[in-house]
Write an enzyme that holds these catalytic residues in place. Structure first.
Site, PDB file in Angstrom:
ATOM      1  N   LYS A   1       0.647  -1.465  -0.400  1.00  0.00           N
ATOM      2  CA  LYS A   1       0.292   0.032   0.022  1.00  0.00           C
ATOM      3  C   LYS A   1       1.321   1.431  -0.085  1.00  0.00           C
ATOM      4  O   LYS A   1       1.352   1.141   0.469  1.00  0.00           O
ATOM      5  CB  LYS A   1      -1.065   0.129   1.066  1.00  0.00           C
ATOM      6  CG  LYS A   1      -1.782   1.500   1.195  1.00  0.00           C
ATOM      7  CD  LYS A   1      -2.967   0.840   2.157  1.00  0.00           C
ATOM      8  CE  LYS A   1      -3.369   2.762   2.201  1.00  0.00           C
ATOM      9  NZ  LYS A   1      -4.369   2.720   3.711  1.00  0.00           N
TER      10      LYS A   1
ATOM     11  N   ARG B   1     -10.422  10.187   2.165  1.00  0.00           N
ATOM     12  CA  ARG B   1     -10.089  10.679   3.417  1.00  0.00           C
ATOM     13  C   ARG B   1     -11.500  11.822   3.689  1.00  0.00           C
ATOM     14  O   ARG B   1     -12.323  12.187   4.427  1.00  0.00           O
ATOM     15  CB  ARG B   1      -9.366  11.371   3.865  1.00  0.00           C
ATOM     16  CG  ARG B   1      -8.125   9.974   3.622  1.00  0.00           C
ATOM     17  CD  ARG B   1      -6.545  10.423   3.643  1.00  0.00           C
ATOM     18  NE  ARG B   1      -5.656   9.922   3.263  1.00  0.00           N
ATOM     19  CZ  ARG B   1      -4.421   9.542   3.360  1.00  0.00           C
ATOM     20  NH1 ARG B   1      -4.068  11.024   3.191  1.00  0.00           N
ATOM     21  NH2 ARG B   1      -3.748   8.556   3.008  1.00  0.00           N
TER      22      ARG B   1
ATOM     23  N   LYS C   1       1.491   9.577   5.650  1.00  0.00           N
ATOM     24  CA  LYS C   1       1.264   8.646   5.902  1.00  0.00           C
ATOM     25  C   LYS C   1       2.770   7.870   5.372  1.00  0.00           C
ATOM     26  O   LYS C   1       2.711   6.684   5.492  1.00  0.00           O
ATOM     27  CB  LYS C   1       0.418   8.067   5.057  1.00  0.00           C
ATOM     28  CG  LYS C   1      -1.054   8.100   6.242  1.00  0.00           C
ATOM     29  CD  LYS C   1      -2.438   7.587   6.086  1.00  0.00           C
ATOM     30  CE  LYS C   1      -3.174   7.992   6.952  1.00  0.00           C
ATOM     31  NZ  LYS C   1      -4.736   7.401   6.409  1.00  0.00           N
TER      32      LYS C   1
ATOM     33  N   GLU D   1       7.170  -6.170   1.236  1.00  0.00           N
ATOM     34  CA  GLU D   1       6.474  -6.521   1.918  1.00  0.00           C
ATOM     35  C   GLU D   1       5.137  -8.039   1.926  1.00  0.00           C
ATOM     36  O   GLU D   1       4.889  -7.209   2.848  1.00  0.00           O
ATOM     37  CB  GLU D   1       5.029  -5.397   1.780  1.00  0.00           C
ATOM     38  CG  GLU D   1       6.045  -3.863   2.313  1.00  0.00           C
ATOM     39  CD  GLU D   1       5.582  -4.038   4.391  1.00  0.00           C
ATOM     40  OE1 GLU D   1       5.503  -4.937   4.373  1.00  0.00           O
ATOM     41  OE2 GLU D   1       6.316  -2.877   4.084  1.00  0.00           O
TER      42      GLU D   1
ATOM     43  N   LYS E   1      -2.424  -1.297  -3.489  1.00  0.00           N
ATOM     44  CA  LYS E   1      -2.958  -0.281  -3.593  1.00  0.00           C
ATOM     45  C   LYS E   1      -2.283   1.144  -3.729  1.00  0.00           C
ATOM     46  O   LYS E   1      -1.447   1.298  -2.708  1.00  0.00           O
ATOM     47  CB  LYS E   1      -3.518  -0.028  -2.152  1.00  0.00           C
ATOM     48  CG  LYS E   1      -5.106   1.015  -2.402  1.00  0.00           C
ATOM     49  CD  LYS E   1      -5.149   0.585  -1.030  1.00  0.00           C
ATOM     50  CE  LYS E   1      -5.691   1.944  -0.339  1.00  0.00           C
ATOM     51  NZ  LYS E   1      -6.926   2.071   0.686  1.00  0.00           N
TER      52      LYS E   1
ATOM     53  N   SER F   1     -10.453   5.853  -4.166  1.00  0.00           N
ATOM     54  CA  SER F   1     -10.932   7.000  -4.779  1.00  0.00           C
ATOM     55  C   SER F   1     -10.568   7.421  -5.702  1.00  0.00           C
ATOM     56  O   SER F   1     -11.392   8.397  -6.607  1.00  0.00           O
ATOM     57  CB  SER F   1     -11.237   7.613  -3.217  1.00  0.00           C
ATOM     58  OG  SER F   1      -9.740   8.205  -3.013  1.00  0.00           O
TER      59      SER F   1
HETATM   60  C1  PBG Z   1      -7.387   3.562   5.490  1.00  0.00           C
HETATM   61  C2  PBG Z   1      -7.763   3.481   4.466  1.00  0.00           C
HETATM   62  C3  PBG Z   1      -7.396   4.308   2.867  1.00  0.00           C
HETATM   63  C4  PBG Z   1      -8.224   3.887   1.745  1.00  0.00           C
HETATM   64  C5  PBG Z   1      -8.088   2.365   2.210  1.00  0.00           C
HETATM   65  N1  PBG Z   1      -8.327   1.926   3.815  1.00  0.00           N
HETATM   66  C6  PBG Z   1      -6.787   5.288   3.516  1.00  0.00           C
HETATM   67  C7  PBG Z   1      -5.841   6.330   3.689  1.00  0.00           C
HETATM   68  O1  PBG Z   1      -4.987   4.900   3.638  1.00  0.00           O
HETATM   69  O2  PBG Z   1      -5.404   7.156   4.299  1.00  0.00           O
HETATM   70  C8  PBG Z   1      -7.778   4.499   0.869  1.00  0.00           C
HETATM   71  C9  PBG Z   1      -9.126   3.819  -0.125  1.00  0.00           C
HETATM   72  C10 PBG Z   1      -9.868   4.701  -1.573  1.00  0.00           C
HETATM   73  O3  PBG Z   1      -8.872   5.860  -1.692  1.00  0.00           O
HETATM   74  O4  PBG Z   1     -10.284   4.644  -2.186  1.00  0.00           O
HETATM   75  N2  PBG Z   1      -7.205   2.951   6.001  1.00  0.00           N
END
Ligand code: PBG
Length: 329
Positions: free
Chosen positions: A201, A211, A223, A239, A254, A280
């Site tokens: 990720k 968010r 992050k 990972e 992701k 998203s």
């Molecule tokens: C949080 C999480 C995130 C997403 C899925 N779980 C956001 C982040 O890590 O800040 C993002 C999903 C998306 O953008 O569609 N743990």
């Protein structure tokens, strides 16, 4: 008119001459059976709050969540992934609300499994929707502490599994979380609950709209001490391999479209199924361009999802799942 000036030994276009032939030659299948629908859930009665940067997506209260999940199921989508949007007042430093057996998420899981036992339910394991700091881990003096977070995540995962989640999906990127969660689930007798690990990720700009949807942006910092550097490819394998060794049933990459090389690497070197998340921001880009008439949404959706499958993803989380499945009807 004969088109035969040259004596060409190879004419690859022969295989593309008709829809029937193109169908026979097609290497990659994409059907609703490969898709997972993410859903944003919220408290309330008949609530349906639009998400600005994700046109067509809403925060839904229980009844509306059930209705959309029922439609997804009837269209052949095998699973939904739930993300709770909590009121600011129920957030704290330790994400305490995440283990409330009667919390929003737990109630939603129970109702979904009651109403639609054949639909798989996936829950997100990370502190951010529950955390007053908006981080995926426990924050002390501006630092994200790994091992305290693991304890919290393990409790969260057990609570979600007890509510009936088929798969828990740690999306936090703390070190060692898959192993700790597996052990906690097993100790609680929850050996049938699987782990879909967000293994590679990345610290991505493409999570912005999400968010906003959950009001979960970090209150300070970013992050980057836990999510991966977008510049790294080899590190993704590390990972992924660690998550597989720790007991992940499925590994995920992701975001998806900007990381097809990573998906391909992972798919060619693990023996567990591979998921990818069309996040998203990927959704927002297509929606925004289509709304301006700059590209054809339907074709862009099919093309990007097919590309993600072609790279090697067995399953894709996508906000387009219902749209795509409807068009396949
Ligand atoms: C949080 C999480 C995130 C997403 C899925 N779980 C956001 C982040 O890590 O800040 C993002 C999903 C998306 O953008 O569609 N743990």
């Amino acid at each position: 008119m004969p088109d035969t000036q040259y004596d060409l030994p190879f004419r690859p276009r022969r295989n593309r001459r008709s829809a029937a032939l193109r169908g026979l030659m097609r290497e990659t299948e994409l059907s609703p059976a490969h898709l997972i629908l993410p859903l944003f859930v919220t408290e309330g009665e008949d609530t349906r709050i639009p998400i600005g940067a994700m046109p067509g997506c809403y925060r839904l209260s229980l009844g509306n969540t059930l209705a959309l999940a029922r439609e997804a199921h009837s269209l052949g989508i095998p699973a939904v992934a739930l993300f709770p949007a909590l009121a600011e007042g129920s957030k704290d430093k330790r994400a305490t609300e995440s283990t409330n057996p009667d919390g929003l998420l737990q109630r939603t899981v129970r109702s979904l499994k009651d109403a639609l036992p054949g639909l798989a339910v996936i829950t997100d394991v990370a502190m951010d929707p529950y955390s007053s700091d908006g981080h995926d881990g426990y924050v002390e003096n501006g630092e994200i502490l790994n091992d305290i977070t693991l304890e919290i995540l393990a409790g969260m995962a057990v609570s979600q599994a007890e509510a009936g989640a088929d798969l828990v999906a740690p999306s936090d990127m703390m070190d060692g979380r898959v192993g700790v969660i597996r052990e906690a689930l097993d100790d609680a007798g929850l050996t049938n609950t699987g782990i879909l690990a967000y293994s590679a990720k990345y610290a991505s700009s493409f999570y912005g709209p999400f968010r906003e949807a959950l009001d979960s942006a970090p209150r300070s910092g970013d992050k980057k001490t836990y999510q991966m550097d977008p510049a790294n490819r080899r590190e993704a394998m590390r990972e992924v391999m660690l998550d597989v060794m720790e007991g992940a049933d499925i590994v995920m990459v992701k975001p998806a479209l900007a990381y097809l090389d990573v998906i391909a690497d992972v798919a060619s070197s693990v023996d567990v199924p591979v998921a990818a998340y069309q996040v998203s921001g990927e959704y927002a880009m297509i929606k925004a361009a289509a709304a301006n008439g700059w590209l054809d949404e339907e074709r862009a959706v099919a093309e990007t999802l097919t590309a993600i499958r072609r790279a090697g993803a067995d399953m894709i989380l996508t906000y387009f799942a219902i749209d795509y499945a409807r068009r396949m009807q």
